[in-house]
Design an enzyme around this catalytic site. Structure first.
Site, PDB file in Angstrom:
ATOM      1  N   GLU A   1      14.681 122.189 -62.273  1.00  0.00           N
ATOM      2  CA  GLU A   1      13.782 123.086 -63.008  1.00  0.00           C
ATOM      3  C   GLU A   1      14.119 122.903 -64.477  1.00  0.00           C
ATOM      4  O   GLU A   1      15.208 123.251 -64.923  1.00  0.00           O
ATOM      5  CB  GLU A   1      14.013 124.541 -62.571  1.00  0.00           C
ATOM      6  CG  GLU A   1      13.158 125.532 -63.361  1.00  0.00           C
ATOM      7  CD  GLU A   1      13.464 126.983 -63.005  1.00  0.00           C
ATOM      8  OE1 GLU A   1      13.691 127.299 -61.821  1.00  0.00           O
ATOM      9  OE2 GLU A   1      13.494 127.801 -63.939  1.00  0.00           O
TER      10      GLU A   1
ATOM     11  N   ARG B   1      12.891 126.507 -72.575  1.00  0.00           N
ATOM     12  CA  ARG B   1      13.750 127.015 -73.641  1.00  0.00           C
ATOM     13  C   ARG B   1      14.078 125.904 -74.618  1.00  0.00           C
ATOM     14  O   ARG B   1      14.478 126.138 -75.741  1.00  0.00           O
ATOM     15  CB  ARG B   1      15.055 127.544 -73.048  1.00  0.00           C
ATOM     16  CG  ARG B   1      14.896 128.849 -72.317  1.00  0.00           C
ATOM     17  CD  ARG B   1      16.213 129.201 -71.644  1.00  0.00           C
ATOM     18  NE  ARG B   1      15.990 129.470 -70.251  1.00  0.00           N
ATOM     19  CZ  ARG B   1      16.949 129.660 -69.363  1.00  0.00           C
ATOM     20  NH1 ARG B   1      18.200 129.584 -69.715  1.00  0.00           N
ATOM     21  NH2 ARG B   1      16.653 129.916 -68.118  1.00  0.00           N
TER      22      ARG B   1
ATOM     23  N   LYS C   1      10.540 134.485 -57.653  1.00  0.00           N
ATOM     24  CA  LYS C   1      11.887 134.317 -58.198  1.00  0.00           C
ATOM     25  C   LYS C   1      12.493 135.720 -58.289  1.00  0.00           C
ATOM     26  O   LYS C   1      11.807 136.658 -58.705  1.00  0.00           O
ATOM     27  CB  LYS C   1      11.754 133.688 -59.591  1.00  0.00           C
ATOM     28  CG  LYS C   1      13.019 133.598 -60.406  1.00  0.00           C
ATOM     29  CD  LYS C   1      12.712 132.819 -61.691  1.00  0.00           C
ATOM     30  CE  LYS C   1      13.812 132.971 -62.706  1.00  0.00           C
ATOM     31  NZ  LYS C   1      14.331 131.669 -63.157  1.00  0.00           N
TER      32      LYS C   1
END
Ligand code: 3PG
Length: 212
Positions: free
Chosen positions: A43, A47, A131
């Site tokens: 993943e 960011r 999630k």
């Protein structure tokens, strides 16, 4: 990719390394280590500014890698993740707007939730794999065990505070598809080029999940 086959793949892999890469080259180096350890999944979080470029580069070099875009916060990032070729979009939180965008574009979406209300909002919008974030700070294994009773329709990808010492406790829960975490390849280790340490962390994690 169909959501059901994606879920099967994630279940099989058990662990999704969450990666904020300082550069495309570092992302590729990490992908090589993951591939060598037979953990062909990542993943890549938005960011870092080079997230989309890194996804495209890994995809070109390792076409069989399962690639997810992480920390996707808005439509613009979702568009560039899709263009880079991800199989799913992951977000730390839940917004109907992002859910709608993913639905329209037929891309799997794993939004982060940590409360019953958020879980229900996502479920109302048709999402059943969520999630659970930040897992350890939101009740961890105990909370997920309770969610299993209340929401048998839902299953979860916990991340946030997961590491080699607690991953087994999460993966033993029936409603956990897989776990994610940054402990395998923290940004600072990647930036410093401490690949030996990263290799050791990945090797250790793979041993743990294989022996469950
Ligand atoms: C994520 O984006 O899922 C989190 O950063 C994972 O949390 P961790 O850094 O505690 O592994």
């Amino acid at each position: 990719m169909k959501q059901s086959s994606l879920n099967e793949q994630l279940k099989e892999l058990k662990l999704v390394p969450v990666i904020s890469t300082p550069s495309v080259e570092a992302g590729l180096r990490l992908a090589e280590i993951l591939a060598a350890n037979k953990l062909p999944v990542a993943e890549i979080t938005f960011r870092s500014a080079c997230a989309a470029e890194t996804i495209a580069a890994i995809k070109a070099k390792f076409p069989d890698f399962l690639l997810l875009a992480g920390t996707v916060l808005n439509k613009q990032q979702a568009v560039s993740a899709l263009e880079a070729g991800v199989s799913a979009i992951v977000s730390p939180g839940y917004t109907s707007r992002l859910a709608e965008y993913c639905k329209q574009n037929k891309i799997s979406f794993f939004p982060g939730i940590s409360t019953p209300s958020e879980a229900q909002s996502a479920f109302e919008d048709g999402l059943t794999v969520l999630k659970f974030f930040p897992a350890e700070m939101s009740g961890g294994v105990k909370m997920l065990s309770l969610f299993k009773e209340v929401y048998p329709q839902l299953c979860f990808m916990p991340t946030g505070g997961i590491n080699k010492d607690n991953i087994g406790d999460y993966l033993r829960l029936d409603n956990v598809v897989c776990c994610g975490g940054t402990w395998l390849s923290p940004f600072q280790l990647m930036l410093n080029g401490e690949w030996k340490k990263i290799e050791q962390r990945i090797f250790a994690a793979v041993q743990i999940i294989r022996n469950l």
